[in-house]
Scaffold this motif. Structure first.
Motif, PDB file in Angstrom:
ATOM      1  N   ARG A   1      -0.722  -5.376  -0.811  1.00 53.90           N
ATOM      2  CA  ARG A   1      -0.114  -6.398   0.195  1.00 53.90           C
ATOM      3  C   ARG A   1       0.847  -5.491   1.150  1.00 53.90           C
ATOM      4  O   ARG A   1       1.676  -4.944   0.817  1.00 53.90           O
ATOM      5  CB  ARG A   1       0.898  -7.080  -0.689  1.00 53.90           C
ATOM      6  CG  ARG A   1       0.227  -7.946  -1.710  1.00 53.90           C
ATOM      7  CD  ARG A   1       1.236  -8.768  -2.553  1.00 53.90           C
ATOM      8  NE  ARG A   1       0.607  -9.321  -3.695  1.00 53.90           N
ATOM      9  CZ  ARG A   1       1.251  -9.884  -4.629  1.00 53.90           C
ATOM     10  NH1 ARG A   1       2.614 -10.314  -4.439  1.00 53.90           N
ATOM     11  NH2 ARG A   1       0.661 -10.570  -5.691  1.00 53.90           N
ATOM     12  N   PHE A   2      -0.052  -5.433   2.526  1.00 49.75           N
ATOM     13  CA  PHE A   2       0.668  -4.328   3.352  1.00 49.75           C
ATOM     14  C   PHE A   2       1.689  -5.002   3.878  1.00 49.75           C
ATOM     15  O   PHE A   2       2.491  -4.373   4.728  1.00 49.75           O
ATOM     16  CB  PHE A   2      -0.650  -4.220   4.404  1.00 49.75           C
ATOM     17  CG  PHE A   2      -1.451  -5.178   5.182  1.00 49.75           C
ATOM     18  CD1 PHE A   2      -0.754  -6.140   6.216  1.00 49.75           C
ATOM     19  CD2 PHE A   2      -2.557  -5.576   4.514  1.00 49.75           C
ATOM     20  CE1 PHE A   2      -1.295  -7.082   6.641  1.00 49.75           C
ATOM     21  CE2 PHE A   2      -3.288  -6.878   5.146  1.00 49.75           C
ATOM     22  CZ  PHE A   2      -2.569  -7.526   5.988  1.00 49.75           C
ATOM     23  N   SER A   3       2.106  -6.446   3.819  1.00 52.53           N
ATOM     24  CA  SER A   3       3.378  -6.809   4.396  1.00 52.53           C
ATOM     25  C   SER A   3       4.594  -6.486   3.526  1.00 52.53           C
ATOM     26  O   SER A   3       5.749  -6.649   4.029  1.00 52.53           O
ATOM     27  CB  SER A   3       3.071  -8.405   4.243  1.00 52.53           C
ATOM     28  OG  SER A   3       2.928  -8.990   3.051  1.00 52.53           O
ATOM     29  N   TRP A   4       4.461  -5.949   2.430  1.00 53.00           N
ATOM     30  CA  TRP A   4       5.266  -5.525   1.408  1.00 53.00           C
ATOM     31  C   TRP A   4       6.011  -4.301   2.102  1.00 53.00           C
ATOM     32  O   TRP A   4       5.567  -3.332   2.471  1.00 53.00           O
ATOM     33  CB  TRP A   4       5.039  -5.327   0.191  1.00 53.00           C
ATOM     34  CG  TRP A   4       5.349  -6.324  -0.958  1.00 53.00           C
ATOM     35  CD1 TRP A   4       5.968  -5.973  -2.102  1.00 53.00           C
ATOM     36  CD2 TRP A   4       4.852  -7.597  -0.924  1.00 53.00           C
ATOM     37  NE1 TRP A   4       5.991  -7.270  -2.930  1.00 53.00           N
ATOM     38  CE2 TRP A   4       5.139  -8.153  -1.981  1.00 53.00           C
ATOM     39  CE3 TRP A   4       4.374  -8.549  -0.028  1.00 53.00           C
ATOM     40  CZ2 TRP A   4       5.125  -9.619  -2.479  1.00 53.00           C
ATOM     41  CZ3 TRP A   4       4.054  -9.701  -0.312  1.00 53.00           C
ATOM     42  CH2 TRP A   4       4.547 -10.307  -1.658  1.00 53.00           C
ATOM     43  N   SER A   5       7.647  -4.234   2.091  1.00 55.35           N
ATOM     44  CA  SER A   5       8.196  -2.865   2.603  1.00 55.35           C
ATOM     45  C   SER A   5       7.803  -1.811   1.766  1.00 55.35           C
ATOM     46  O   SER A   5       7.760  -0.663   2.339  1.00 55.35           O
ATOM     47  CB  SER A   5       9.902  -3.114   2.577  1.00 55.35           C
ATOM     48  OG  SER A   5      10.090  -3.449   1.194  1.00 55.35           O
ATOM     49  N   THR A   6       7.433  -1.957   0.556  1.00 53.54           N
ATOM     50  CA  THR A   6       7.150  -0.720  -0.270  1.00 53.54           C
ATOM     51  C   THR A   6       5.795  -0.171   0.136  1.00 53.54           C
ATOM     52  O   THR A   6       5.886   0.992   0.236  1.00 53.54           O
ATOM     53  CB  THR A   6       6.453  -1.416  -1.796  1.00 53.54           C
ATOM     54  OG1 THR A   6       7.918  -1.956  -2.401  1.00 53.54           O
ATOM     55  CG2 THR A   6       6.419  -0.010  -2.487  1.00 53.54           C
ATOM     56  N   ALA A   7       4.999  -1.124   0.776  1.00 52.51           N
ATOM     57  CA  ALA A   7       3.820  -0.290   1.480  1.00 52.51           C
ATOM     58  C   ALA A   7       3.994   0.474   2.602  1.00 52.51           C
ATOM     59  O   ALA A   7       3.597   1.407   3.056  1.00 52.51           O
ATOM     60  CB  ALA A   7       2.535  -1.519   1.693  1.00 52.51           C
ATOM     61  N   SER A   8       4.768  -0.498   3.701  1.00 55.45           N
ATOM     62  CA  SER A   8       5.010   0.259   5.015  1.00 55.45           C
ATOM     63  C   SER A   8       5.878   1.467   4.831  1.00 55.45           C
ATOM     64  O   SER A   8       5.449   2.185   5.511  1.00 55.45           O
ATOM     65  CB  SER A   8       5.868  -1.136   5.714  1.00 55.45           C
ATOM     66  OG  SER A   8       6.966  -1.423   5.205  1.00 55.45           O
ATOM     67  N   ASN A   9       6.882   1.413   3.775  1.00 56.13           N
ATOM     68  CA  ASN A   9       7.711   2.564   3.798  1.00 56.13           C
ATOM     69  C   ASN A   9       6.837   3.845   3.289  1.00 56.13           C
ATOM     70  O   ASN A   9       7.008   5.043   3.825  1.00 56.13           O
ATOM     71  CB  ASN A   9       8.818   2.315   2.540  1.00 56.13           C
ATOM     72  CG  ASN A   9       9.861   1.207   3.222  1.00 56.13           C
ATOM     73  OD1 ASN A   9      10.035   1.093   4.482  1.00 56.13           O
ATOM     74  ND2 ASN A   9      10.463   0.645   2.261  1.00 56.13           N
ATOM     75  N   ALA A  10       5.746   3.545   2.475  1.00 57.03           N
ATOM     76  CA  ALA A  10       5.022   4.480   1.927  1.00 57.03           C
ATOM     77  C   ALA A  10       4.135   5.333   3.032  1.00 57.03           C
ATOM     78  O   ALA A  10       4.078   6.354   2.977  1.00 57.03           O
ATOM     79  CB  ALA A  10       4.190   3.957   0.710  1.00 57.03           C
ATOM     80  N   LEU A  11       3.697   4.269   3.939  1.00 57.01           N
ATOM     81  CA  LEU A  11       2.825   4.875   5.194  1.00 57.01           C
ATOM     82  C   LEU A  11       3.689   5.886   5.571  1.00 57.01           C
ATOM     83  O   LEU A  11       3.208   6.723   6.298  1.00 57.01           O
ATOM     84  CB  LEU A  11       2.458   3.545   5.717  1.00 57.01           C
ATOM     85  CG  LEU A  11       1.201   2.908   5.186  1.00 57.01           C
ATOM     86  CD1 LEU A  11       1.005   1.746   6.022  1.00 57.01           C
ATOM     87  CD2 LEU A  11       0.169   3.708   4.962  1.00 57.01           C
ATOM     88  N   ASP A  12       4.817   5.244   6.068  1.00 54.86           N
ATOM     89  CA  ASP A  12       5.920   6.056   6.963  1.00 54.86           C
ATOM     90  C   ASP A  12       6.290   7.470   6.458  1.00 54.86           C
ATOM     91  O   ASP A  12       6.357   8.372   7.032  1.00 54.86           O
ATOM     92  CB  ASP A  12       7.213   5.236   7.027  1.00 54.86           C
ATOM     93  CG  ASP A  12       7.047   4.086   8.042  1.00 54.86           C
ATOM     94  OD1 ASP A  12       5.967   4.121   8.861  1.00 54.86           O
ATOM     95  OD2 ASP A  12       8.071   3.207   8.043  1.00 54.86           O
TER      96      ASP A  12
END
Length: 317
Positions: free
Chosen positions: A249-260
């Motif tokens: 679920r790319f809208s989750w902050s967990t995913a976006s933070n991991a990408l950063d």
């Protein structure tokens, strides 16, 4: 929507595995005849609201009000308090035992991670609560369309129970609506809905097909919950430009933070205001301005012959 007979975990996995897991889908069990003639209760609950991986699954179950003792015989209880084996056993029994299949029906709405993320990030955003409520309402409506004689509905709440109950009561004015916190531990019919949702989600993850062609690590991807160390390790594997496979679920902050944190490529998009300014500038231009040559045409000075006689260029016919 299908109504094929799922009577085992294998048939459940086969059915889910045959679906395109990038899209949402609804499954309805066969409707017992008694549910069309007798007054029925219907329970609503979900599984997988919080994970960063996999679908969120909404489930409903229904049976005649006079047959609710069957739910206790099956051992229905809060799915979170049951082991995976216990949930699987109750699910199988509810689809196999004659006393259950003659009186109980169920359905699930498997909402893909892709739909969850695009709903939450699109220009007109839909919150997870809105997605949840729409799923629950849609399943109840579909049960009524299939002629289930629903007279009572019990729902595990999303947000303030009073507000949610009023919303449902307005949509279904002729049905007794009860919305409560932890309804799955209070009402057995909600417990069964929770079990159907949870079992469906668990097995959806087990048969997930990665159409992106990635290799799943040997230790898998875990439960999908942000705190799971196996899930955290899985989120470190991504394509720098395109990001994660559709299970995330790319809208989750967990995913976006991991990408950063793991240095994914940064892509910059023009701000909406800048785009609007460009649109205004383009709209104010004459069409002919787009056809001008790159080298400006030289202007010639008008001859006095024309000026003395007050002659002008013809612009109208």
């Amino acid at each position: 929507m299908k109504s094929d007979n799922i009577d085992s975990l294998e048939s459940l996995k086969d059915y889910i595995g045959s679906q395109d897991n990038s899209k949402s889908f609804v499954y309805f069990s066969k409707i017992p005849d008694i549910c069309k003639t007798e007054k029925c209760m219907l329970g609503v609950d979900e599984a997988g609201r919080g994970p960063v991986l996999g679908p969120m699954v909404y489930g409903i179950s229904f049976c005649p009000v006079d047959k609710k003792s069957i739910l206790k015989d099956l051992g229905c209880a809060d799915s979170k308090q049951l082991t995976e084996d216990q949930r699987d056993e109750i699910f199988v029994n509810s689809n196999n035992k004659d006393y259950a299949t003659e009186s109980i029906g169920w359905a699930v709405d498997v909402i893909s991670p892709n739909e969850i993320s695009t709903s939450m990030l699109r220009r007109t955003k839909r919150s997870l609560n809105e997605v949840s409520m729409e799923s629950a309402i849609s399943l109840i409506k579909k049960a009524l369309e299939l002629e289930v004689n629903v007279t009572e509905v019990y729902v595990d709440t999303v947000g303030p129970p009073e507000k949610y109950q009023a919303k449902l009561q307005a949509i279904f004015p002729d049905i007794k609506i009860t919305v409560a916190k932890k309804a799955d531990s209070i009402y057995p019919i909600v417990s069964l809905a929770s079990i159907c949702a949870k079992v469906s989600r668990d097995h959806a993850l087990k048969v997930w097909t990665f159409r992106e062609g990635i290799e799943v690590p040997s230790d898998g991807f875990g439960s999908g919950y942000p705190g799971d160390p196996v899930t955290k390790r899985f989120l470190k594997n991504f394509e720098p430009l395109f990001g994660y496979p559709r299970i995330v679920r790319f809208s989750w902050s967990t995913a976006s933070n991991a990408l950063d944190e793991n240095r994914a490529y940064t892509v910059e998009f023009e701000e909406e205001e800048e785009l609007n300014e460009k649109k205004v500038k383009l709209a104010s231009k004459k069409m002919t301005s787009f056809f001008k040559t790159e080298v400006p045409v030289k202007k010639f000075k008008r001859h006095n012959f024309f000026k003395e006689r007050c002659l002008e260029d013809v612009i109208d016919f």
